[in-house]
Design an enzyme around this catalytic site. Structure first.
Site, mmCIF file in Angstrom:
data_model
loop_
_atom_site.group_PDB
_atom_site.id
_atom_site.type_symbol
_atom_site.label_atom_id
_atom_site.label_comp_id
_atom_site.label_asym_id
_atom_site.label_seq_id
_atom_site.Cartn_x
_atom_site.Cartn_y
_atom_site.Cartn_z
ATOM 1 N N LYS A 1 33.583 -12.077 15.212
ATOM 2 C CA LYS A 1 32.138 -11.835 15.323
ATOM 3 C C LYS A 1 31.600 -12.143 16.741
ATOM 4 O O LYS A 1 32.283 -12.788 17.546
ATOM 5 C CB LYS A 1 31.415 -12.692 14.274
ATOM 6 C CG LYS A 1 31.765 -12.298 12.839
ATOM 7 C CD LYS A 1 30.923 -13.087 11.834
ATOM 8 C CE LYS A 1 31.250 -12.686 10.414
ATOM 9 N NZ LYS A 1 30.364 -13.362 9.436
ATOM 10 N N TYR B 1 27.402 -4.232 5.666
ATOM 11 C CA TYR B 1 27.041 -5.378 4.824
ATOM 12 C C TYR B 1 26.049 -4.985 3.716
ATOM 13 O O TYR B 1 25.323 -5.851 3.215
ATOM 14 C CB TYR B 1 26.443 -6.497 5.685
ATOM 15 C CG TYR B 1 27.479 -7.368 6.375
ATOM 16 C CD1 TYR B 1 28.361 -8.159 5.644
ATOM 17 C CD2 TYR B 1 27.556 -7.429 7.759
ATOM 18 C CE1 TYR B 1 29.300 -8.982 6.269
ATOM 19 C CE2 TYR B 1 28.490 -8.250 8.392
ATOM 20 C CZ TYR B 1 29.357 -9.021 7.634
ATOM 21 O OH TYR B 1 30.281 -9.841 8.248
ATOM 22 N N HIS C 1 34.981 -12.579 9.862
ATOM 23 C CA HIS C 1 34.790 -12.031 8.508
ATOM 24 C C HIS C 1 36.148 -11.596 7.992
ATOM 25 O O HIS C 1 36.977 -11.112 8.763
ATOM 26 C CB HIS C 1 33.855 -10.809 8.549
ATOM 27 C CG HIS C 1 33.905 -9.997 7.282
ATOM 28 N ND1 HIS C 1 33.175 -10.332 6.170
ATOM 29 C CD2 HIS C 1 34.649 -8.908 6.938
ATOM 30 C CE1 HIS C 1 33.458 -9.466 5.205
ATOM 31 N NE2 HIS C 1 34.338 -8.594 5.643
ATOM 32 N N GLU D 1 36.602 -1.535 3.365
ATOM 33 C CA GLU D 1 36.222 -2.064 4.684
ATOM 34 C C GLU D 1 37.148 -1.546 5.784
ATOM 35 O O GLU D 1 36.703 -1.267 6.896
ATOM 36 C CB GLU D 1 36.220 -3.597 4.645
ATOM 37 C CG GLU D 1 35.086 -4.138 3.788
ATOM 38 C CD GLU D 1 35.017 -5.661 3.758
ATOM 39 O OE1 GLU D 1 34.101 -6.173 3.112
ATOM 40 O OE2 GLU D 1 35.867 -6.321 4.384
ATOM 41 N N ASN E 1 29.559 -17.523 12.109
ATOM 42 C CA ASN E 1 30.765 -18.208 11.626
ATOM 43 C C ASN E 1 32.069 -17.547 12.084
ATOM 44 O O ASN E 1 33.090 -17.645 11.427
ATOM 45 C CB ASN E 1 30.712 -18.374 10.104
ATOM 46 C CG ASN E 1 30.698 -17.061 9.365
ATOM 47 O OD1 ASN E 1 30.607 -16.001 9.980
ATOM 48 N ND2 ASN E 1 30.792 -17.113 8.045
HETATM 49 P P1 CMP Z 1 30.965 -12.946 5.961
HETATM 50 O O1 CMP Z 1 32.268 -13.387 5.420
HETATM 51 O O2 CMP Z 1 30.962 -12.030 7.123
HETATM 52 O O3 CMP Z 1 30.139 -12.260 4.774
HETATM 53 C C1 CMP Z 1 28.734 -12.259 4.734
HETATM 54 C C2 CMP Z 1 28.116 -13.108 5.786
HETATM 55 O O4 CMP Z 1 26.794 -13.500 5.549
HETATM 56 C C3 CMP Z 1 28.863 -14.423 5.866
HETATM 57 O O5 CMP Z 1 30.145 -14.246 6.373
HETATM 58 C C4 CMP Z 1 27.924 -15.245 6.723
HETATM 59 O O6 CMP Z 1 28.122 -15.009 8.094
HETATM 60 C C5 CMP Z 1 26.589 -14.662 6.326
HETATM 61 N N1 CMP Z 1 25.846 -15.652 5.544
HETATM 62 C C6 CMP Z 1 26.180 -16.178 4.355
HETATM 63 N N2 CMP Z 1 25.260 -17.085 3.975
HETATM 64 C C7 CMP Z 1 24.336 -17.132 4.963
HETATM 65 C C8 CMP Z 1 23.155 -17.873 5.155
HETATM 66 N N3 CMP Z 1 22.721 -18.760 4.245
HETATM 67 N N4 CMP Z 1 22.453 -17.655 6.283
HETATM 68 C C9 CMP Z 1 22.877 -16.750 7.207
HETATM 69 N N5 CMP Z 1 23.988 -16.013 7.065
HETATM 70 C C10 CMP Z 1 24.721 -16.216 5.957
#
Ligand code: CMP
Length: 140
Positions: free
Chosen positions: A11, A51, A117, A128, A114
């Site tokens: 990311k 998403y 993904h 995906e 984070n």
């Molecule tokens: P990902 O595995 O990419 O799948 C969905 C994404 O939503 C997740 O990782 C996080 O980056 C994001 N996400 C999940 N919960 C939250 C939250 N409470 N606030 C902001 N982003 C979130």
């Protein structure tokens, strides 16, 4: 266990900090093979389509903005039980809950930013992967 393929995204928070190589080393050290990879810039609209399953969540808009805020590296990882193995290597979504040594424990900045993904099931992995890659680009 069967050989699987899974979609991985490095990311914008991680590409910005030049962490692509360190993250790829975690995948390869875990026995995952990178069989396709490209660095791209998503638009907010494209991030929203990827998403779409999260469209009703309160963080959806923030998530799409973030995913379009800088380059991402999209990849296909292959290996035995690759979907689950990748999720182990990534660690929990919230870095505060991620086990020591995982990508998110070491590199993630927050639950939103984070670093990576990974697909969560065989059906989503197939969808995906097809979102970003043609069959010609997958070289196992
Ligand atoms: P990902 O595995 O990419 O799948 C969905 C994404 O939503 C997740 O990782 C996080 O980056 C994001 N996400 C999940 N919960 C939250 C939250 N409470 N606030 C902001 N982003 C979130």
């Amino acid at each position: 266990m069967a050989i699987e393929r899974t979609l991985s995204i490095i990311k914008p928070d991680a590409t910005k900090r030049n962490l692509t190589g360190k993250i790829n080393a975690k995948f390869e050290d875990a026995g995952l093979r990178i069989i396709a990879q490209k660095r791209i810039q998503l638009t907010k609209d494209q991030a929203g389509k990827f998403y779409a399953v999260h469209a009703a969540r309160p963080f959806y808009d923030e998530l799409c903005e973030f995913m379009a805020s800088g380059p991402v590296v999209v990849q296909v990882l292959e290996g035995e039980g690759a979907i689950g193995k990748n999720r182990e290597v990534m660690g929990a979504t919230n870095p505060a809950d991620a086990a020591a040594g995982t990508i998110r424990a070491e590199f993630a900045e927050s639950v939103g930013e984070n670093s990576v993904h990974g697909s969560d099931a065989p059906e989503t992995a197939a969808e995906e992967i097809a979102f970003y890659f043609s069959d010609l680009e997958l070289v196992g």
